[in-house]
Design an enzyme around this catalytic site. Sequence first.
Site, PDB file in Angstrom:
ATOM      1  N   CYS A  93     -48.207 -17.349 -32.258  1.00 17.38           N
ATOM      2  CA  CYS A  93     -47.655 -16.817 -31.011  1.00 17.38           C
ATOM      3  C   CYS A  93     -46.644 -15.710 -31.332  1.00 17.38           C
ATOM      4  O   CYS A  93     -45.685 -15.920 -32.077  1.00 17.38           O
ATOM      5  CB  CYS A  93     -46.999 -17.945 -30.224  1.00 17.38           C
ATOM      6  N   CYS A 101     -43.058 -16.642 -30.406  1.00 18.24           N
ATOM      7  CA  CYS A 101     -42.510 -17.634 -31.347  1.00 18.24           C
ATOM      8  C   CYS A 101     -42.138 -16.953 -32.668  1.00 18.24           C
ATOM      9  O   CYS A 101     -41.096 -17.265 -33.254  1.00 18.24           O
ATOM     10  CB  CYS A 101     -43.517 -18.746 -31.603  1.00 18.24           C
ATOM     11  N   ASP A 134     -39.124  -4.940 -23.344  1.00 18.40           N
ATOM     12  CA  ASP A 134     -40.582  -4.921 -23.415  1.00 18.40           C
ATOM     13  C   ASP A 134     -41.017  -3.716 -24.248  1.00 18.40           C
ATOM     14  O   ASP A 134     -40.463  -2.624 -24.130  1.00 18.40           O
ATOM     15  CB  ASP A 134     -41.175  -4.837 -22.005  1.00 18.40           C
ATOM     16  N   HIS A 190     -41.810 -22.913 -27.438  1.00 22.92           N
ATOM     17  CA  HIS A 190     -43.114 -22.457 -26.943  1.00 22.92           C
ATOM     18  C   HIS A 190     -43.508 -23.240 -25.692  1.00 22.92           C
ATOM     19  O   HIS A 190     -43.910 -24.398 -25.765  1.00 22.92           O
ATOM     20  CB  HIS A 190     -44.194 -22.611 -28.024  1.00 22.92           C
ATOM     21  N   HIS A 235     -46.887 -17.391 -23.728  1.00 26.86           N
ATOM     22  CA  HIS A 235     -45.577 -17.989 -24.020  1.00 26.86           C
ATOM     23  C   HIS A 235     -44.687 -17.495 -22.890  1.00 26.86           C
ATOM     24  O   HIS A 235     -44.506 -16.272 -22.742  1.00 26.86           O
ATOM     25  CB  HIS A 235     -45.091 -17.538 -25.415  1.00 26.86           C
ATOM     26  N   HIS A 245     -42.486 -15.963 -20.283  1.00 28.23           N
ATOM     27  CA  HIS A 245     -41.533 -14.854 -20.329  1.00 28.23           C
ATOM     28  C   HIS A 245     -41.354 -14.311 -18.924  1.00 28.23           C
ATOM     29  O   HIS A 245     -42.289 -14.304 -18.120  1.00 28.23           O
ATOM     30  CB  HIS A 245     -42.003 -13.748 -21.288  1.00 28.23           C
ATOM     31  N   HIS A 283     -40.145 -11.062 -16.718  1.00 31.60           N
ATOM     32  CA  HIS A 283     -39.889  -9.619 -16.749  1.00 31.60           C
ATOM     33  C   HIS A 283     -38.741  -9.299 -15.793  1.00 31.60           C
ATOM     34  O   HIS A 283     -38.750  -9.722 -14.632  1.00 31.60           O
ATOM     35  CB  HIS A 283     -41.114  -8.834 -16.261  1.00 31.60           C
TER      36      HIS A 283
HETATM   37  P1  AMP Z   1     -47.600 -10.495 -19.480  1.00 29.75           P
HETATM   38  O1  AMP Z   1     -48.720  -9.672 -18.938  1.00 29.75           O
HETATM   39  O2  AMP Z   1     -46.688 -10.988 -18.390  1.00 29.75           O
HETATM   40  O3  AMP Z   1     -48.073 -11.610 -20.399  1.00 29.75           O
HETATM   41  O4  AMP Z   1     -46.727  -9.509 -20.304  1.00 29.75           O
HETATM   42  C1  AMP Z   1     -46.620  -9.512 -21.694  1.00 29.75           C
HETATM   43  C2  AMP Z   1     -45.642  -8.432 -22.038  1.00 29.75           C
HETATM   44  O5  AMP Z   1     -45.235  -8.592 -23.364  1.00 29.75           O
HETATM   45  C3  AMP Z   1     -46.226  -7.023 -21.901  1.00 29.75           C
HETATM   46  O6  AMP Z   1     -45.446  -6.298 -20.947  1.00 29.75           O
HETATM   47  C4  AMP Z   1     -46.086  -6.455 -23.315  1.00 29.75           C
HETATM   48  O7  AMP Z   1     -45.755  -5.091 -23.314  1.00 29.75           O
HETATM   49  C5  AMP Z   1     -44.999  -7.323 -23.911  1.00 29.75           C
HETATM   50  N1  AMP Z   1     -45.037  -7.447 -25.353  1.00 29.75           N
HETATM   51  C6  AMP Z   1     -46.062  -7.856 -26.114  1.00 29.75           C
HETATM   52  N2  AMP Z   1     -45.717  -7.878 -27.425  1.00 29.75           N
HETATM   53  C7  AMP Z   1     -44.425  -7.479 -27.474  1.00 29.75           C
HETATM   54  C8  AMP Z   1     -43.489  -7.279 -28.536  1.00 29.75           C
HETATM   55  N3  AMP Z   1     -43.815  -7.495 -29.813  1.00 29.75           N
HETATM   56  N4  AMP Z   1     -42.259  -6.857 -28.223  1.00 29.75           N
HETATM   57  C9  AMP Z   1     -41.909  -6.623 -26.943  1.00 29.75           C
HETATM   58  N5  AMP Z   1     -42.740  -6.806 -25.904  1.00 29.75           N
HETATM   59  C10 AMP Z   1     -43.984  -7.213 -26.157  1.00 29.75           C
HETATM   60 ZN    ZN Z   2     -44.761 -19.158 -28.492  1.00 24.98          ZN
END
Ligand code: AMP
Ligand code: ZN
Length: 109
Positions: free
Chosen positions: A4, A7, A30, A46, A94, A96, A98
């Site tokens: 993940c 994670c 992001d 997680h 995982h 999150h 926004h």
């Molecule tokens: P979601 O569609 O809500 O699952 O959004 C996942 C978000 O995670 C997207 O906006 C990606 O740009 C962001 N994301 C994925 N990998 C990373 C990372 N390594 N660092 C920062 N943001 C990330």
């Molecule tokens: Zn995770």
Amino acid sequence: MDNCIFCKIGRREIPKEFTFEDEDIMVFPDINPVKPIHLLIIPKTHIKEFHALDNPVLFEKLGKVILQMIVKMELQTKGYRVVINGGGAQVVDHLHIHLMGPIAKAASV
Ligand code: AMP
Ligand code: ZN
């Protein structure tokens, strides 16, 4: 979870500058921002998605951190949006949250 991405960031296996961190929660920008400020507020443990969040203490802590980040980023009067993608709408499995801004009243995205 071994594979993940969030994670791995939480375990510091992938370097990331945190906007905020405590023992339970991390916040970082992001990687693909859709607004000038676009933070992800993430429990370190997680949890697959919002619907799997069954810890009321963590729920409350996440809420407090969202409020703190709105103030820290000075978004209280600039317009902001708080979004959780879940139920399969999410890309990263995982939990999150926004936090995006500034957002004008008429903007749709
Ligand atoms: P979601 O569609 O809500 O699952 O959004 C996942 C978000 O995670 C997207 O906006 C990606 O740009 C962001 N994301 C994925 N990998 C990373 C990372 N390594 N660092 C920062 N943001 C990330
Ligand atoms: Zn995770």
